[in-house]
Design a protein around this motif. Sequence first.
Motif, mmCIF file in Angstrom:
data_model
loop_
_atom_site.group_PDB
_atom_site.id
_atom_site.type_symbol
_atom_site.label_atom_id
_atom_site.label_comp_id
_atom_site.label_asym_id
_atom_site.label_seq_id
_atom_site.Cartn_x
_atom_site.Cartn_y
_atom_site.Cartn_z
ATOM 1 N N MET A 102 -5.557 -13.453 5.887
ATOM 2 C CA MET A 102 -4.284 -13.883 5.302
ATOM 3 C C MET A 102 -3.307 -12.727 5.143
ATOM 4 S SD MET A 102 -4.145 -17.057 4.987
ATOM 5 C CE MET A 102 -2.831 -17.406 3.870
ATOM 6 N N SER A 103 -3.800 -11.623 4.655
ATOM 7 C CA SER A 103 -2.921 -10.474 4.436
ATOM 8 C C SER A 103 -3.650 -9.210 4.864
ATOM 9 C CB SER A 103 -2.527 -10.396 2.959
ATOM 10 O OG SER A 103 -1.643 -9.321 2.757
ATOM 11 N N SER A 104 -3.299 -8.708 6.020
ATOM 12 C CA SER A 104 -3.943 -7.489 6.509
ATOM 13 C C SER A 104 -3.068 -6.281 6.193
ATOM 14 C CB SER A 104 -4.168 -7.594 8.014
ATOM 15 O OG SER A 104 -2.940 -7.787 8.671
ATOM 16 N N ASP A 105 -3.640 -5.114 6.367
ATOM 17 C CA ASP A 105 -2.904 -3.885 6.127
ATOM 18 C C ASP A 105 -1.711 -3.804 7.084
ATOM 19 O OD1 ASP A 105 -2.632 -1.171 4.974
ATOM 20 O OD2 ASP A 105 -3.070 -0.547 7.030
ATOM 21 N N PRO A 106 -0.500 -3.516 6.581
ATOM 22 C CA PRO A 106 0.683 -3.512 7.454
ATOM 23 C C PRO A 106 0.607 -2.483 8.581
ATOM 24 C CG PRO A 106 1.321 -3.347 5.139
ATOM 25 C CD PRO A 106 -0.161 -3.308 5.187
ATOM 26 N N TRP A 107 0.056 -1.320 8.298
ATOM 27 C CA TRP A 107 -0.037 -0.287 9.342
ATOM 28 C C TRP A 107 -1.049 -0.680 10.414
ATOM 29 C CZ3 TRP A 107 3.396 3.493 9.827
ATOM 30 C CH2 TRP A 107 4.155 3.816 8.714
ATOM 31 N N TYR A 108 -2.165 -1.235 9.986
ATOM 32 C CA TYR A 108 -3.189 -1.669 10.937
ATOM 33 C C TYR A 108 -2.662 -2.806 11.810
ATOM 34 C CZ TYR A 108 -7.659 -3.162 12.824
ATOM 35 O OH TYR A 108 -8.673 -3.506 13.681
ATOM 36 N N SER A 109 -2.033 -3.782 11.175
ATOM 37 C CA SER A 109 -1.542 -4.924 11.945
ATOM 38 C C SER A 109 -0.396 -4.530 12.874
ATOM 39 C CB SER A 109 -1.106 -6.054 11.013
ATOM 40 O OG SER A 109 0.035 -5.698 10.287
#
Length: 110
Positions: free
Chosen positions: A79-86
């Motif tokens: 649902m909510s992944s790390d912004p940098w990773y995504s």
Amino acid sequence: YAAFGFDGSRDGRIVPTIVALMIFFQTLWAPVDKVLSFVLTYQSRIFEFQADKFSVDLGMSSRLQSGLTKIHLENLGAMSSDPWYSAYHYSHPPLVERLAAMMELDKKAK
């Protein structure tokens, strides 16, 4: 190169050179590949947001939001992944980002 079966005889001199060049260029290509991968992923995410904007312009925002949510739940996506990773690894924006962008566009349209 003797450990790999290249004894260095006159007939086998070209093979170690080719192997060395292949290793050298693979080493040089790795960082270029990472940069190109990031650029293409970023471009794909931009296209996804443009497609979402198009659906909002057509008045189909609520249907797209519902469909994306159903697909996301069916596939058991994060649902909510790390912004940098995504940003680096995902070719599509996370569902939360897409829904927030569509809701913002809906507010501006009204």
